[in-house]
Design a protein around this motif. Structure first.
Motif: not given
Length: 124
Positions: A45-49, A62-65, A83-85
């Motif tokens: 899954e895409a996390v960020a590009t 993950v937006k904002g973290r 702020n990892l979960k």
């Protein structure tokens, strides 16, 4: 042959932070971070590009973290994770796409992507 080497993964408690680094042999015009959680059969899954102009995409989870950034001179891309979960636990992969396809598709079209070996992130 494009080479990508990730680093920075590890184990951290919930609420903690990690910074992933990916050094590539390719220009970082379109780069991203993807993840494959344990026990899931789906594709990564895409996390960020991030693209040439600095335009970014973030998964809603993950937006904002998380923050993606890159150094065009050093061909390096980063992922600052705050702020990892526990649900962030996964193998994280860096990728570059010379065709820009995953940068223009919110990380969905991965046909032309080149991948690193991955770095494990475990949040407890």
């Amino acid at each position: 042959h494009v080479q990508l080497v990730e680093s920075g993964g590890g184990e951290v408690q919930a609420g903690g932070s990690l910074k992933l680094t990916c050094v590539t042999s390719s220009s970082v015009y379109c780069v991203g971070w993807f993840r494959h959680p344990p026990g899931k059969r789906e594709m990564r899954e895409a996390v960020a590009t991030i693209d040439t102009d600095g335009g970014t995409f973030y998964a809603a989870s993950v937006k904002g973290r998380f923050t993606i950034s890159k150094d065009n001179v050093k061909n390096t891309v980063f992922l600052q994770m705050n702020n990892l979960k526990p649900e962030d636990t996964a193998m994280y992969y860096c990728a570059v796409d010379p065709s820009f396809r995953f940068c223009s598709s919110r990380g969905k079209v991965l046909d032309d992507a080149h991948w690193g070996q991955g770095t494990q992130v475990t949040v407890s």
